[in-house]
Design an enzyme around this catalytic site. Structure first.
Site, PDB file in Angstrom:
ATOM      1  N   LYS A  66       0.851  -1.184   0.000  1.00 47.32           N
ATOM      2  CA  LYS A  66       0.000   0.000   0.000  1.00 47.32           C
ATOM      3  C   LYS A  66       0.888   1.234   0.000  1.00 47.32           C
ATOM      4  O   LYS A  66       1.689   1.433   0.915  1.00 47.32           O
ATOM      5  CB  LYS A  66      -0.915   0.006   1.225  1.00 47.32           C
ATOM      6  CG  LYS A  66      -1.765   1.273   1.299  1.00 47.32           C
ATOM      7  CD  LYS A  66      -2.818   1.205   2.374  1.00 47.32           C
ATOM      8  CE  LYS A  66      -3.576   2.524   2.450  1.00 47.32           C
ATOM      9  NZ  LYS A  66      -4.611   2.513   3.482  1.00 47.32           N
ATOM     10  N   LYS A  93      -2.200  -1.535  -3.801  1.00 49.97           N
ATOM     11  CA  LYS A  93      -3.054  -0.351  -3.775  1.00 49.97           C
ATOM     12  C   LYS A  93      -2.219   0.914  -3.845  1.00 49.97           C
ATOM     13  O   LYS A  93      -1.243   0.998  -3.104  1.00 49.97           O
ATOM     14  CB  LYS A  93      -3.864  -0.376  -2.477  1.00 49.97           C
ATOM     15  CG  LYS A  93      -4.724   0.829  -2.230  1.00 49.97           C
ATOM     16  CD  LYS A  93      -5.339   0.729  -0.870  1.00 49.97           C
ATOM     17  CE  LYS A  93      -6.153   1.968  -0.611  1.00 49.97           C
ATOM     18  NZ  LYS A  93      -6.677   2.026   0.716  1.00 49.97           N
TER      19      LYS A  93
HETATM   20  C1  PBG Z   1      -7.159   3.588   5.353  1.00 52.02           C
HETATM   21  C2  PBG Z   1      -7.603   3.569   3.937  1.00 52.02           C
HETATM   22  C3  PBG Z   1      -7.458   4.589   2.980  1.00 52.02           C
HETATM   23  C4  PBG Z   1      -8.062   4.112   1.805  1.00 52.02           C
HETATM   24  C5  PBG Z   1      -8.564   2.851   2.084  1.00 52.02           C
HETATM   25  N1  PBG Z   1      -8.243   2.524   3.398  1.00 52.02           N
HETATM   26  C6  PBG Z   1      -6.904   5.948   3.118  1.00 52.02           C
HETATM   27  C7  PBG Z   1      -5.466   6.134   3.309  1.00 52.02           C
HETATM   28  O1  PBG Z   1      -4.679   5.191   3.440  1.00 52.02           O
HETATM   29  O2  PBG Z   1      -5.056   7.302   3.375  1.00 52.02           O
HETATM   30  C8  PBG Z   1      -8.149   4.859   0.512  1.00 52.02           C
HETATM   31  C9  PBG Z   1      -9.109   4.283  -0.475  1.00 52.02           C
HETATM   32  C10 PBG Z   1      -9.436   5.181  -1.616  1.00 52.02           C
HETATM   33  O3  PBG Z   1      -8.773   6.214  -1.867  1.00 52.02           O
HETATM   34  O4  PBG Z   1     -10.390   4.861  -2.329  1.00 52.02           O
HETATM   35  N2  PBG Z   1      -8.225   3.287   6.236  1.00 52.02           N
END
Ligand code: PBG
Length: 324
Positions: free
Chosen positions: A197, A249
């Site tokens: 991520k 991601k």
């Molecule tokens: C964290 C989380 C995020 C997203 C999904 N889970 C935000 C981040 O890491 O800042 C982002 C998903 C998206 O942008 O669609 N809980």
């Protein structure tokens, strides 16, 4: 005379193209991310995410039923609490919005689709970080955060979540949560690790979706977009710690990482077409610059082609309806 090699032969008719397609999308490949907000009396549209809303418990049930009817494989729930604090207390409160909504959805859709929950503190903390802060407030305390994740995992499993989405990027989070679940008799609750991520600007609209309190960034715990090999390292660690599924991601700007992971992983590999990816498609489509349906289909198909077994997408229900 040497015959000319003619790849175009197989492109001549829709039937030939259909028969020789290497990749196919199926509604079951799709997972719909959904937002539920405590204390709402009507669904609240999210400006930067056309067609996506913060749900009430009732509208959440209806939207999940709609997704199930379209054949979507699962939903991923995010909760927005009324009250936030430094440790994200609402996250492991059985009466917290995410846990209440999880139980409601299990009751509503049963086993028609897989009910999954986001396991991260950022929606619940008043500072917006994915964990608790160190004493000097300068960073996120990894190991203290693991204790919060263990408690959250138990609350989510208790509420009926079938698959916990560990999106916080703390070291050791998969092993910590797995151990807590096993000790408490939740050996069957599965773990989806957001392994690779990245600290991405493509999460912009999501911050509006969850009313994020974050100032600053998450570069101290999420991955550097410059790093490809490190994506594999994170995946290997998470599989060794007990992840049942791993994720990359965002999706579209990280298809190289996704292809690497798909090649190396011994567990299913998913990818998340995040809020900013969807927002760019919507904005261009609203201007008449691209064909919205074709671009949505092509973008998700490309993520599958790169190696994703399933894709989280805000277009899941609509796309499932087109490809059934
Ligand atoms: C964290 C989380 C995020 C997203 C999904 N889970 C935000 C981040 O890491 O800042 C982002 C998903 C998206 O942008 O669609 N809980």
């Amino acid at each position: 005379m040497t015959p000319m090699i003619r790849p175009r032969r197989l492109r001549a008719t829709p039937a030939l193209r259909g028969l020789t397609a290497e990749t196919r999308l199926h509604p079951r490949d799709l997972i719909l991310p959904m937002f539920v907000r405590e204390g709402l009396s009507a669904p609240a549209p999210i400006g930067s995410m056309p067609g996506v809303a913060q749900h009430t418990l009732d509208s959440l049930r209806a939207a999940a039923t709609e997704a199930a009817t379209a054949g979507v494989g699962g939903v991923m729930l995010f909760g927005i609490p009324a009250e936030r604090d430094g440790r994200g207390s609402a996250a492991d409160d059985p009466q917290g919005i995410l846990n209440v909504a999880t139980a409601a959805l299990r009751e509503e859709v049963g086993d028609a689709l897989v009910v999954q929950t986001d396991l991260c503190l950022d929606e619940f903390t008043d500072h917006g970080h994915c964990g608790v802060l160190t004493a000097d407030g300068a960073g996120v305390d990894n190991d203290a955060t693991l204790d919060r994740y263990r408690a959250m995992a138990l609350a989510q499993a208790e509420a009926g979540s079938e698959l916990l989405g560990l999106s916080g990027m703390m070291d050791g989070q998969v092993a910590a949560v797995r151990g807590a679940l096993d000790d408490a008799g939740f050996a069957d609750t599965a773990l989806l690790a957001y392994s690779a991520k990245y600290a991405s600007a493509f999460y912009g609209p999501f911050r509006e979706a969850v009313d994020s309190q974050l100032t600053g960034d998450r570069k101290g715990y999420q991955m550097d977009p410059a790093n490809r090999r490190e994506g594999l390292r994170e995946v290997e660690l998470d599989i060794a710690e007990g992840a049942d599924i791993v994720m990359v991601k965002p999706a579209m700007s990280y298809l190289d990482v996704l292809a690497d992971v798909a090649h190396a992983s011994s567990v299913p590999v998913w990818a998340y077409q995040v809020s900013g990816e969807a927002a760019m498609i919507e904005a261009a489509a609203q201007n008449g610059w691209i064909d919205r349906q074709r671009v949505i289909e092509e973008s998700v198909l490309s993520i599958k082609r790169a190696g994703a077994d399933a894709i989280l997408s805000y277009f899941a229900t609509e796309l499932a309806g087109w490809i059934r």
